[in-house]
Design a protein around this motif. Structure first.
Motif, PDB file in Angstrom:
ATOM      1  N   UNK A 211      12.738   1.381   2.965  1.00 27.33           N
ATOM      2  CA  UNK A 211      11.289   1.160   3.280  1.00 27.33           C
ATOM      3  C   UNK A 211      10.465   1.745   2.440  1.00 27.33           C
ATOM      4  N   UNK A 212      10.701   2.747   1.642  1.00 26.63           N
ATOM      5  CA  UNK A 212       9.766   3.414   0.657  1.00 26.63           C
ATOM      6  C   UNK A 212       9.661   2.653  -0.376  1.00 26.63           C
ATOM      7  N   UNK A 213      10.918   2.112  -1.054  1.00 26.91           N
ATOM      8  CA  UNK A 213      10.906   1.015  -2.021  1.00 26.91           C
ATOM      9  C   UNK A 213      10.138  -0.165  -1.701  1.00 26.91           C
ATOM     10  N   UNK A 214      10.126  -0.557  -0.499  1.00 29.32           N
ATOM     11  CA  UNK A 214       9.383  -1.887  -0.116  1.00 29.32           C
ATOM     12  C   UNK A 214       7.961  -1.635  -0.389  1.00 29.32           C
ATOM     13  N   UNK A 215       7.440  -0.572   0.404  1.00 32.19           N
ATOM     14  CA  UNK A 215       6.449   0.132   0.310  1.00 32.19           C
ATOM     15  C   UNK A 215       5.868   0.249  -1.021  1.00 32.19           C
ATOM     16  N   UNK A 216       6.530   0.863  -2.123  1.00 34.82           N
ATOM     17  CA  UNK A 216       6.257   1.016  -3.389  1.00 34.82           C
ATOM     18  C   UNK A 216       5.929  -0.444  -4.150  1.00 34.82           C
ATOM     19  N   UNK A 217       6.904  -1.396  -3.701  1.00 34.81           N
ATOM     20  CA  UNK A 217       6.640  -2.697  -4.247  1.00 34.81           C
ATOM     21  C   UNK A 217       5.389  -3.209  -3.759  1.00 34.81           C
ATOM     22  N   UNK A 218       5.278  -3.161  -2.691  1.00 40.98           N
ATOM     23  CA  UNK A 218       3.760  -3.538  -2.019  1.00 40.98           C
ATOM     24  C   UNK A 218       2.575  -2.938  -2.659  1.00 40.98           C
ATOM     25  N   UNK A 219       2.615  -1.542  -2.905  1.00 39.99           N
ATOM     26  CA  UNK A 219       1.752  -0.696  -3.342  1.00 39.99           C
ATOM     27  C   UNK A 219       1.453  -1.078  -4.803  1.00 39.99           C
ATOM     28  N   UNK A 220       2.747  -1.182  -5.891  1.00 36.50           N
ATOM     29  CA  UNK A 220       2.790  -1.894  -7.067  1.00 36.50           C
ATOM     30  C   UNK A 220       2.224  -3.257  -7.163  1.00 36.50           C
ATOM     31  N   UNK A 221       2.466  -3.966  -6.359  1.00 40.32           N
ATOM     32  CA  UNK A 221       1.429  -5.224  -6.398  1.00 40.32           C
ATOM     33  C   UNK A 221       0.160  -5.391  -5.976  1.00 40.32           C
ATOM     34  N   UNK A 222      -0.305  -4.359  -4.870  1.00 40.98           N
ATOM     35  CA  UNK A 222      -1.569  -4.031  -4.914  1.00 40.98           C
ATOM     36  C   UNK A 222      -2.307  -3.532  -6.076  1.00 40.98           C
ATOM     37  N   UNK A 223      -1.485  -2.744  -6.737  1.00 42.59           N
ATOM     38  CA  UNK A 223      -2.028  -1.948  -7.754  1.00 42.59           C
ATOM     39  C   UNK A 223      -2.322  -3.019  -9.111  1.00 42.59           C
ATOM     40  N   UNK A 224      -1.388  -3.893  -9.150  1.00 42.74           N
ATOM     41  CA  UNK A 224      -1.331  -4.860 -10.210  1.00 42.74           C
ATOM     42  C   UNK A 224      -2.634  -5.865  -9.723  1.00 42.74           C
ATOM     43  N   UNK A 225      -2.817  -6.335  -8.593  1.00 45.50           N
ATOM     44  CA  UNK A 225      -4.093  -6.978  -8.129  1.00 45.50           C
ATOM     45  C   UNK A 225      -5.361  -6.331  -8.329  1.00 45.50           C
ATOM     46  N   UNK A 226      -5.400  -4.945  -7.891  1.00 42.21           N
ATOM     47  CA  UNK A 226      -6.437  -4.140  -8.204  1.00 42.21           C
ATOM     48  C   UNK A 226      -6.885  -4.148  -9.792  1.00 42.21           C
ATOM     49  N   UNK A 227      -5.964  -3.853 -10.617  1.00 39.25           N
ATOM     50  CA  UNK A 227      -6.275  -3.770 -11.976  1.00 39.25           C
ATOM     51  C   UNK A 227      -6.628  -5.194 -12.588  1.00 39.25           C
ATOM     52  N   UNK A 228      -6.045  -6.176 -12.120  1.00 38.73           N
ATOM     53  CA  UNK A 228      -6.465  -7.567 -12.581  1.00 38.73           C
ATOM     54  C   UNK A 228      -8.054  -7.548 -12.117  1.00 38.73           C
ATOM     55  N   UNK A 229      -8.228  -7.471 -10.721  1.00 34.20           N
ATOM     56  CA  UNK A 229      -9.677  -7.492 -10.247  1.00 34.20           C
ATOM     57  C   UNK A 229     -10.558  -6.515 -10.919  1.00 34.20           C
ATOM     58  N   UNK A 230     -10.030  -5.068 -11.357  1.00 32.93           N
ATOM     59  CA  UNK A 230     -10.933  -4.332 -11.914  1.00 32.93           C
ATOM     60  C   UNK A 230     -11.325  -5.076 -13.489  1.00 32.93           C
TER      61      UNK A 230
END
Length: 645
Positions: A211-230
């Motif tokens: 679950x932690x790894x899945x959550x980390x993957x979701x968070x990494x994807x959100x971080x990438x999307x946030x970086x792109x949006x930034x």
């Protein structure tokens, strides 16, 4: 084994001796004379004193209870015969904490040690049974006739029924197996539940890791999307800032040019107004209101006209002079001609003087009017009335020009001030627009969105780090998977062991039931025979459970009754029968150990006590029996061959 002599310094005994013989020995003594102490001494000599016993509520350990009252060290000896050999056992106390801890076994009358006899095995070697079995068979202490099962007794029974080996007890084996079973599972405790708990916890940890790894993957994807949006937002923000700066510069430049034009226009209007005012001030009337000047000029024009009329009335004194000349002529004539001409001269003189005076007054008014007219025209700097009107018109024109110029100046000033206010407002607006953090511009809004996204990014990074930290705390997934496989393998092995132990318990139970089927009927039959003899046939049946709980059946009855339905004497009698039967069946007959009874018949009535002594007398033909009693009825005269002490 036959006990020949006992000497004891033990409890109330202070070097006392007791010499039982073969067969039945009845030792009569009143209460508190040491009967139970002799029994305890015999057990201590055979099996030693358990120094690990501790005082309990209402019960003292033997090392304390039987400490010599005299204060002497606890000690004693027993002389006995075993397998034709005379042996002397001796126990003494060398250390206070280990009463009777020193042991020796020698052939009587010598100092030669008996081979194989030690302090720990002498009792079992001589009686053939352990201390536990001896206490539940041949040793019937005061108030302890009732028999209870023990592992040692079960071993003895199993040895009798089966191969003769006494290293096997159903209770011990069953207890051990059940202990192993409980060790593996007992409700929520045991190795299996612990393993299951560990497996569950490990699986949960692995699941948490997943679950932690899945959550980390979701968070990494959100971080990438946030970086792109930034990045997109940063470009948009920078473009907006550039546009805002360019627009601000254009606006400032345009306003600056407009303000410069207005300032130039104001300067020109101000100069023109100054010139027009100077020109107005240089007019005859200065800065006065033309309308007021017109009214003044009109009034003064009327005055000038009136003054001109008065000045025009100036008359020459010719008539008056003519009249005066006529008067003088008349005087002359009067002098010359006639005196009546004096009257004419006087009249002409009066008329002349009157005319002269009138002319003088008129001329005086005319002169005054002329002077006023001259002064009034001089005030205006005019030569004549038309000049005055011309000057008034000139003043009006200058006044109007000045007014127009002043209005133009004021308009230019107002336009300039308005432009300056607009410039200030524009600057304020531009400052807000150029405030890329707190303003309302597109760039400021983009900056705030960028800040919010950066906070989201920081939060995502922190969450990723927390998840990473949580994962590191949980453990390495490869190690956990390996541990889980090992735990499951151990669980499978323990489960197999558990199932095998459960099957072993079932098999052991069946084997024990088979042993009980083979031993219990024989024991119950022999005990029933003894009980029938002891009760003179009143009870002819007896049943035993595997833990030696006994039930007696009266003759003619179909149901057996437990001790709860029997009197204390009947219950003691029933268990005495069971004890005697157990001694016969469970204790060796080739070298039988003595049977020791301590006031065992105390609850019997006289008849049953006599029958019990008779039964003991019969059994004493095969083994030594020592009966301690406080009743004289327990040694009837008929027993001539009994050893009465």
């Amino acid at each position: 084994m036959i006990i020949r002599r006992m000497q004891a310094t033990f409890g109330t005994l202070a070097g006392d001796e007791l010499k039982p013989g073969e067969g039945l020995n009845i030792i009569y003594a009143p209460n508190e004379s040491g009967k139970s102490t002799w029994c305890a001494f015999l057990r201590a000599m055979l099996y030693g004193i358990d120094t690990s016993q501790r005082a309990r509520a209402g019960r003292l350990p033997d090392k304390t209870k039987y400490a010599p009252w005299s204060g002497a060290p606890m000690e004693g000896l027993i002389e006995l015969t075993h397998k034709g050999e005379a042996i002397t056992l001796r126990r003494t106390t060398a250390q206070r904490g280990a009463p009777m801890g020193e042991f020796s076994a020698v052939y009587t009358g010598t100092s030669i040690p008996v081979p194989g006899l030690t302090a720990s095995n002498v009792g079992e070697a001589l009686t053939g049974v352990s201390a536990d079995v001896f206490a539940r068979t041949a040793f019937i202490g005061q108030g302890s006739v009732m028999l209870s099962g023990t592992p040692e007794l079960e071993k003895r029974i199993a040895a009798i029924v089966t191969s003769g080996e006494e290293d096997c007890s159903y209770t011990e084996a069953d207890s051990q197996l059940r202990a192993w079973l409980r060790k593996r599972r007992q409700g929520s405790r045991g190795a299996l539940p612990e393993l299951e708990q560990q497996i569950s916890e490990t699986e949960q940890r692995l699941q948490r890791l997943e679950n932690t790894e899945q959550q980390r993957q979701v968070l990494r994807l959100e971080l990438e999307q946030t970086d792109a949006e930034l990045q997109t937002l940063s470009r948009s923000m920078n473009d907006a800032r550039s546009r805002s700066r360019r627009d601000a510069l254009r606006t400032i430049s345009a306003e600056k040019a407009h303000l410069q034009a207005l300032e130039q226009n104001f300067d020109a209007a101000r100069r023109d107004a100054a010139q027009k005012r100077t020109a107005l001030e240089q007019t005859a009337f200065g800065v006065a209101d033309p309308d007021q000047i017109a009214e003044r000029v009109e009034r003064d024009a009327k005055r000038i006209g009136a003054l001109e009329q008065l000045a025009a009335q100036k008359q020459p004194p010719y008539i008056a002079l003519g009249a005066l000349v006529l008067a003088a002529l008349c005087v002359v004539l009067a002098l010359l001609v006639t005196k009546e001409l004096y009257y004419a001269a006087a009249a002409f003189a009066v008329i002349g003087l009157a005319l002269l005076l009138r002319s003088m007054r008129i001329n005086a008014r005319a002169d005054k009017a002329e002077r006023k007219l001259t002064a009034l025209l001089a005030d205006y700097g005019a030569q004549e009335l038309e000049d005055l009107y011309a000057m008034a018109d000139e003043h009006r024109a200058a006044y109007r020009a000045c007014r127009s110029a002043m209005r133009a100046e004021r308009s230019a000033s107002e336009a300039l001030e308005e432009a300056r206010e607009e410039q200030a407002e524009t600057h304020e607006r531009l400052l807000q627009e150029l405030d890329f953090e707190h303003g309302d511009s597109e760039a400021a809004e983009a900056f705030r969105r960028k800040q919010a996204l950066e906070q989201v990014k920081s939060s995502l990074r922190a969450r990723i780090e927390r998840e990473q930290g949580a994962a590191s705390v949980i453990g390495d997934p490869m190690a956990l998977q390996s541990e889980l496989r090992e735990l499951k393998a151990r669980h499978a092995a323990l489960t197999a062991q558990y199932d095998a132990i459960a099957r072993a318990i079932e098999a052991l139970g069946e084997a024990d039931r088979e042993i009980q089927k083979r031993f219990s009927p024989a024991l119950a039959d022999r005990a029933a025979e003894y009980m029938e003899a002891l009760t003179d046939g009143r009870y002819d049946g007896l049943a035993l459970t595997r833990d030696f709980t006994a039930e007696a059946r009266r003759a003619g009855d179909t149901l057996s009754h437990s001790t709860a339905y029997l009197s204390a004497g009947a219950a003691d009698l029933m268990y005495l029968a069971v004890r005697l039967a157990m001694c016969e069946l469970a204790l060796e007959c080739d070298e039988p150990c003595p049977i020791i009874l301590d006031d065992t018949l105390v609850n019997f009535d006289d008849d049953r006590a006599h029958r019990a002594v008779s039964l003991l007398h019969t059994l004493a033909k095969k083994r030594q029996i020592i009966l301690f009693t406080c009743h004289k009825r327990d040694y009837p005269d008929a027993l001539v061959d009994a050893n009465i002490i």
